[in-house]
Motif scaffolding. Sequence first.
Motif, PDB file in Angstrom:
ATOM      1  N   ALA A   1       0.830  -1.206   0.000  1.00 60.35           N
ATOM      2  CA  ALA A   1       0.000   0.000   0.000  1.00 60.35           C
ATOM      3  C   ALA A   1       0.865   1.256   0.000  1.00 60.35           C
ATOM      4  CB  ALA A   1      -0.920  -0.004   1.220  1.00 60.35           C
ATOM      5  N   ALA A   2       2.006   1.196   0.691  1.00 62.07           N
ATOM      6  CA  ALA A   2       2.913   2.346   0.715  1.00 62.07           C
ATOM      7  C   ALA A   2       3.523   2.592  -0.655  1.00 62.07           C
ATOM      8  CB  ALA A   2       4.007   2.113   1.752  1.00 62.07           C
ATOM      9  N   ILE A   3       3.773   1.526  -1.401  1.00 58.47           N
ATOM     10  CA  ILE A   3       4.321   1.665  -2.750  1.00 58.47           C
ATOM     11  C   ILE A   3       3.274   2.262  -3.696  1.00 58.47           C
ATOM     12  CG2 ILE A   3       5.135   0.394  -4.773  1.00 58.47           C
ATOM     13  CD1 ILE A   3       6.456  -1.596  -2.887  1.00 58.47           C
ATOM     14  N   LYS A   4       2.050   1.752  -3.597  1.00 59.64           N
ATOM     15  CA  LYS A   4       0.990   2.187  -4.508  1.00 59.64           C
ATOM     16  C   LYS A   4       0.513   3.607  -4.224  1.00 59.64           C
ATOM     17  CE  LYS A   4      -0.898  -2.409  -5.528  1.00 59.64           C
ATOM     18  NZ  LYS A   4      -2.077  -3.302  -5.380  1.00 59.64           N
ATOM     19  N   GLY A   5       0.514   4.002  -2.943  1.00 57.53           N
ATOM     20  CA  GLY A   5       0.029   5.332  -2.574  1.00 57.53           C
ATOM     21  C   GLY A   5      -1.486   5.408  -2.674  1.00 57.53           C
TER      22      GLY A   5
ATOM     23  N   VAL B   1      -6.497   6.345   1.890  1.00 58.01           N
ATOM     24  CA  VAL B   1      -7.039   5.207   2.632  1.00 58.01           C
ATOM     25  C   VAL B   1      -7.879   5.742   3.790  1.00 58.01           C
ATOM     26  CG1 VAL B   1      -5.191   3.592   2.063  1.00 58.01           C
ATOM     27  CG2 VAL B   1      -4.924   5.108   4.018  1.00 58.01           C
ATOM     28  N   PRO B   2      -8.854   4.984   4.272  1.00 58.62           N
ATOM     29  CA  PRO B   2      -9.731   5.476   5.339  1.00 58.62           C
ATOM     30  C   PRO B   2      -9.114   5.384   6.732  1.00 58.62           C
ATOM     31  CG  PRO B   2     -10.352   3.261   4.730  1.00 58.62           C
ATOM     32  CD  PRO B   2      -9.272   3.673   3.764  1.00 58.62           C
ATOM     33  N   GLY B   3      -9.706   6.122   7.669  1.00 55.99           N
ATOM     34  CA  GLY B   3      -9.345   6.027   9.076  1.00 55.99           C
ATOM     35  C   GLY B   3      -7.887   6.317   9.374  1.00 55.99           C
ATOM     36  N   GLN B   4      -7.350   5.548  10.317  1.00 55.90           N
ATOM     37  CA  GLN B   4      -5.969   5.730  10.768  1.00 55.90           C
ATOM     38  C   GLN B   4      -4.963   4.902   9.970  1.00 55.90           C
ATOM     39  OE1 GLN B   4      -5.089   7.959  13.333  1.00 55.90           O
ATOM     40  NE2 GLN B   4      -7.211   8.578  13.003  1.00 55.90           N
ATOM     41  N   ILE B   5      -5.470   4.171   8.974  1.00 52.40           N
ATOM     42  CA  ILE B   5      -4.571   3.334   8.176  1.00 52.40           C
ATOM     43  C   ILE B   5      -3.480   4.182   7.533  1.00 52.40           C
ATOM     44  CG2 ILE B   5      -4.432   1.692   6.263  1.00 52.40           C
ATOM     45  CD1 ILE B   5      -7.378   1.022   6.769  1.00 52.40           C
ATOM     46  N   GLY B   6      -3.844   5.404   7.153  1.00 51.18           N
ATOM     47  CA  GLY B   6      -2.882   6.287   6.506  1.00 51.18           C
ATOM     48  C   GLY B   6      -1.639   6.545   7.331  1.00 51.18           C
ATOM     49  N   LYS B   7      -1.762   6.542   8.662  1.00 54.24           N
ATOM     50  CA  LYS B   7      -0.600   6.785   9.510  1.00 54.24           C
ATOM     51  C   LYS B   7       0.411   5.647   9.405  1.00 54.24           C
ATOM     52  CE  LYS B   7      -2.787   9.863  12.847  1.00 54.24           C
ATOM     53  NZ  LYS B   7      -3.078  10.149  14.272  1.00 54.24           N
ATOM     54  N   LEU B   8      -0.103   4.427   9.262  1.00 52.04           N
ATOM     55  CA  LEU B   8       0.793   3.293   9.051  1.00 52.04           C
ATOM     56  C   LEU B   8       1.518   3.429   7.715  1.00 52.04           C
ATOM     57  CD1 LEU B   8      -1.441   0.294  10.197  1.00 52.04           C
ATOM     58  CD2 LEU B   8       0.729   0.960  11.225  1.00 52.04           C
ATOM     59  N   ILE B   9       0.745   3.771   6.678  1.00 53.42           N
ATOM     60  CA  ILE B   9       1.312   3.894   5.343  1.00 53.42           C
ATOM     61  C   ILE B   9       2.380   4.979   5.296  1.00 53.42           C
ATOM     62  CG2 ILE B   9       0.796   4.294   2.915  1.00 53.42           C
ATOM     63  CD1 ILE B   9      -0.431   1.733   4.220  1.00 53.42           C
ATOM     64  N   GLU B  10       2.095   6.118   5.935  1.00 56.96           N
ATOM     65  CA  GLU B  10       3.046   7.237   5.925  1.00 56.96           C
ATOM     66  C   GLU B  10       4.342   6.877   6.642  1.00 56.96           C
ATOM     67  OE1 GLU B  10       2.914  10.124   4.284  1.00 56.96           O
ATOM     68  OE2 GLU B  10       1.095   9.277   3.378  1.00 56.96           O
ATOM     69  N   ALA B  11       4.254   6.007   7.649  1.00 58.78           N
ATOM     70  CA  ALA B  11       5.461   5.608   8.382  1.00 58.78           C
ATOM     71  C   ALA B  11       6.354   4.697   7.546  1.00 58.78           C
ATOM     72  CB  ALA B  11       5.069   4.899   9.681  1.00 58.78           C
ATOM     73  N   ILE B  12       5.745   3.975   6.619  1.00 59.73           N
ATOM     74  CA  ILE B  12       6.494   3.036   5.780  1.00 59.73           C
ATOM     75  C   ILE B  12       6.999   3.690   4.502  1.00 59.73           C
ATOM     76  CG2 ILE B  12       6.325   0.881   4.455  1.00 59.73           C
ATOM     77  CD1 ILE B  12       4.151  -0.002   6.461  1.00 59.73           C
TER      78      ILE B  12
ATOM     79  N   SER C   1      11.932   4.507  -3.120  1.00 67.06           N
ATOM     80  CA  SER C   1      12.863   4.287  -4.227  1.00 67.06           C
ATOM     81  C   SER C   1      12.596   2.998  -4.995  1.00 67.06           C
ATOM     82  CB  SER C   1      14.299   4.267  -3.700  1.00 67.06           C
ATOM     83  OG  SER C   1      14.476   3.204  -2.787  1.00 67.06           O
ATOM     84  N   TYR C   2      11.696   2.163  -4.477  1.00 69.53           N
ATOM     85  CA  TYR C   2      11.422   0.885  -5.131  1.00 69.53           C
ATOM     86  C   TYR C   2      10.197   0.915  -6.026  1.00 69.53           C
ATOM     87  CZ  TYR C   2      14.974  -0.834  -2.004  1.00 69.53           C
ATOM     88  OH  TYR C   2      16.171  -1.016  -1.352  1.00 69.53           O
TER      89      TYR C   2
ATOM     90  N   ALA D   1      11.304  -3.884  -1.359  1.00 65.35           N
ATOM     91  CA  ALA D   1      10.772  -2.845  -0.485  1.00 65.35           C
ATOM     92  C   ALA D   1      10.532  -3.379   0.924  1.00 65.35           C
ATOM     93  CB  ALA D   1       9.474  -2.284  -1.064  1.00 65.35           C
ATOM     94  N   CYS D   2      10.039  -4.610   1.025  1.00 66.69           N
ATOM     95  CA  CYS D   2       9.804  -5.220   2.340  1.00 66.69           C
ATOM     96  C   CYS D   2      11.120  -5.343   3.110  1.00 66.69           C
ATOM     97  CB  CYS D   2       9.162  -6.599   2.190  1.00 66.69           C
ATOM     98  SG  CYS D   2       7.431  -6.586   1.690  1.00 66.69           S
ATOM     99  N   LYS D   3      12.170  -5.762   2.411  1.00 68.54           N
ATOM    100  CA  LYS D   3      13.477  -5.916   3.052  1.00 68.54           C
ATOM    101  C   LYS D   3      14.085  -4.555   3.411  1.00 68.54           C
ATOM    102  CE  LYS D   3      14.517 -10.439   1.074  1.00 68.54           C
ATOM    103  NZ  LYS D   3      15.383 -11.242   0.166  1.00 68.54           N
ATOM    104  N   ALA D   4      13.870  -3.569   2.552  1.00 69.17           N
ATOM    105  CA  ALA D   4      14.354  -2.223   2.854  1.00 69.17           C
ATOM    106  C   ALA D   4      13.645  -1.667   4.085  1.00 69.17           C
ATOM    107  CB  ALA D   4      14.119  -1.303   1.660  1.00 69.17           C
ATOM    108  N   ASN D   5      12.367  -1.961   4.211  1.00 68.01           N
ATOM    109  CA  ASN D   5      11.614  -1.509   5.373  1.00 68.01           C
ATOM    110  C   ASN D   5      12.115  -2.166   6.651  1.00 68.01           C
ATOM    111  OD1 ASN D   5       9.327  -0.120   6.673  1.00 68.01           O
ATOM    112  ND2 ASN D   5       8.480  -2.179   6.902  1.00 68.01           N
ATOM    113  N   ILE D   6      12.459  -3.436   6.567  1.00 68.30           N
ATOM    114  CA  ILE D   6      13.026  -4.139   7.726  1.00 68.30           C
ATOM    115  C   ILE D   6      14.303  -3.453   8.180  1.00 68.30           C
ATOM    116  CG2 ILE D   6      14.141  -6.282   8.488  1.00 68.30           C
ATOM    117  CD1 ILE D   6      12.202  -7.761   6.552  1.00 68.30           C
ATOM    118  N   LEU D   7      15.190  -3.176   7.237  1.00 63.16           N
ATOM    119  CA  LEU D   7      16.474  -2.552   7.571  1.00 63.16           C
ATOM    120  C   LEU D   7      16.287  -1.149   8.149  1.00 63.16           C
ATOM    121  CD1 LEU D   7      18.567  -3.679   4.465  1.00 63.16           C
ATOM    122  CD2 LEU D   7      18.684  -4.592   6.800  1.00 63.16           C
ATOM    123  N   ALA D   8      15.289  -0.431   7.640  1.00 64.46           N
ATOM    124  CA  ALA D   8      15.016   0.915   8.160  1.00 64.46           C
ATOM    125  C   ALA D   8      14.543   0.848   9.606  1.00 64.46           C
ATOM    126  CB  ALA D   8      13.966   1.601   7.291  1.00 64.46           C
ATOM    127  N   GLN D   9      13.733  -0.141   9.930  1.00 68.72           N
ATOM    128  CA  GLN D   9      13.244  -0.275  11.307  1.00 68.72           C
ATOM    129  C   GLN D   9      14.381  -0.666  12.257  1.00 68.72           C
ATOM    130  OE1 GLN D   9      10.386   1.037  11.480  1.00 68.72           O
ATOM    131  NE2 GLN D   9      10.050   0.870   9.260  1.00 68.72           N
TER     132      GLN D   9
END
Length: 233
Positions: A152-156, A159-170, A176-177, A188-196
Amino acid sequence: MTTNYLSRRNLLKYSAGAIATGVVTAGVGSNLVIAEEAPAKDEITPDKALQELLDGNDRFVKRKRKNPNQSPTRLHEIAKGQKPFASILGCADSRVPSEIVFDQGLGDLFVCRIAGNIATPQQIGSLEFGSLILGSKLIMVVGHERCGAVEAAIKGGSVPGQIGKLIEAIKPNVESYKDQSGDRLEKACKANILAQIETLKSSSVLSELIKAKKLKIVGGYYDLDTGKISLVS
């Protein structure tokens, strides 16, 4: 073994300086019981904790699970206090239950789960507690194949409710992917792991434990099709 007591007020003063004293909590309540650590020969190290997780996952993949520490005896034993050997920052995805995929039992893992396995301030605080106070020797950030939050973060888009806050954090971690060839979602999933992982290492509490060689932070990528956890670096 001698013990003393730490009040809630004093807990606020209990910081990285406690690392050098070799103490961990034996229980949590209105007063926190502080007990000396077991001798070094009986203490699991960060490397041993990592190997224990990988061995457990190997049993899971090969369908040779031991289902350890799940007896009524274990249940009563840990009711008195917990000392998990490892912590997991994992995705909330229902297909990746930590105790099952690592073949562990009651009281073995300190688990924080959130969509996209992101290190929010609350998650970081929980993992600081698990490491500094409960004595966990390893933190593994576990992302997984075909993660919906990362996709969802890649697609942009909205989104409803508070889901957007999760997406914005990722989103900053996967931007870049967007236009890459190949399996951009896996990358992208692996890049997100390394960022966390880097976010967790910026914690003063966790960084002090790492410097003292009492903690290691690693990344793991879970294959939904095989159940295999691969280290990410």
